[in-house]
Write an enzyme that holds these catalytic residues in place. Sequence first.
Site, mmCIF file in Angstrom:
data_model
loop_
_atom_site.group_PDB
_atom_site.id
_atom_site.type_symbol
_atom_site.label_atom_id
_atom_site.label_comp_id
_atom_site.label_asym_id
_atom_site.label_seq_id
_atom_site.Cartn_x
_atom_site.Cartn_y
_atom_site.Cartn_z
ATOM 1 N N LYS A 59 0.818 -1.220 0.000
ATOM 2 C CA LYS A 59 0.000 0.000 0.000
ATOM 3 C C LYS A 59 0.850 1.268 0.000
ATOM 4 O O LYS A 59 0.350 2.345 -0.323
ATOM 5 C CB LYS A 59 -0.943 0.000 1.217
ATOM 6 C CG LYS A 59 -2.040 -1.044 1.132
ATOM 7 C CD LYS A 59 -2.850 -1.103 2.429
ATOM 8 C CE LYS A 59 -3.878 -2.220 2.405
ATOM 9 N NZ LYS A 59 -4.627 -2.315 3.670
ATOM 10 N N SER A 76 -1.277 0.303 6.607
ATOM 11 C CA SER A 76 -1.608 -0.771 7.543
ATOM 12 C C SER A 76 -2.485 -1.811 6.866
ATOM 13 O O SER A 76 -3.177 -1.518 5.884
ATOM 14 C CB SER A 76 -2.343 -0.154 8.740
ATOM 15 O OG SER A 76 -2.500 -1.103 9.753
ATOM 16 N N ASP A 77 -2.452 -3.017 7.417
ATOM 17 C CA ASP A 77 -3.341 -4.070 6.927
ATOM 18 C C ASP A 77 -3.666 -5.021 8.080
ATOM 19 O O ASP A 77 -2.809 -5.292 8.926
ATOM 20 C CB ASP A 77 -2.705 -4.860 5.779
ATOM 21 C CG ASP A 77 -3.740 -5.739 5.096
ATOM 22 O OD1 ASP A 77 -4.559 -5.202 4.326
ATOM 23 O OD2 ASP A 77 -3.759 -6.956 5.355
ATOM 24 N N THR A 78 -4.910 -5.499 8.096
ATOM 25 C CA THR A 78 -5.375 -6.408 9.146
ATOM 26 C C THR A 78 -6.022 -7.637 8.515
ATOM 27 O O THR A 78 -6.789 -7.507 7.553
ATOM 28 C CB THR A 78 -6.415 -5.704 10.047
ATOM 29 O OG1 THR A 78 -5.806 -4.556 10.663
ATOM 30 C CG2 THR A 78 -6.930 -6.640 11.149
ATOM 31 N N SER A 113 -0.462 -5.355 10.611
ATOM 32 C CA SER A 113 0.876 -4.823 10.341
ATOM 33 C C SER A 113 0.759 -3.345 10.014
ATOM 34 O O SER A 113 -0.221 -2.905 9.403
ATOM 35 C CB SER A 113 1.528 -5.548 9.153
ATOM 36 O OG SER A 113 1.822 -6.883 9.487
#
Length: 194
Positions: A59, A76-78, A113
């Site tokens: 991203k 961010s990524d979940t 993250s």
Amino acid sequence: MLHSISEKFNIILASGSPRRQQFFKDLNIPFSVQLFDVEEIYPDNLNREQITNYLAELKSVPFNEILRPNDLVITSDTIVWFENKALGKPKTKEEALAILTSLSGNFHEVITSVSFKTQDKTHTLHDSTKVFFKTLTTDEIEFYIDNYKPYDKAGSYGIQEWIGYIGVEKIEGDYFNVMGLPVNKVYHYLKNLL
């Protein structure tokens, strides 16, 4: 406390998540929001935080050509990690129903993250929280989906919403990580940059 970071960095939060934006406001960190459409596809051989690390860093790639010397872009990524696979955001009510039915009466991990990118380097951190769900009835699951439309949430739920109130028996780890940002780790990383 972190307000002075804006003297050192121009912070760009590359997230459309209202929850992540609110965390930064609550931390009193000045930031702007800038988004690029990124197709969230990752190699099949990745697992757990390898997936979220990869996607968080992916991203930030569109910023490569436009970052100025004092820019700090945060992405961010979940994911929800359950039975050795990643559960993302549901596209339909049927998919949300299937996901929540599988999580009912089980535990899963929520992995987030966060990537921090400047002109010269990228640093990525992650956190993992175990969430234990009680057994949910189909009526409870359908009520939640119909009233809260959790289509923007990994694993089809928001712990801060109704289903979290009635469904989560316990968690092990950072509650805010389940909402999409390991706030404690982010705060301390930014503090160390000052």
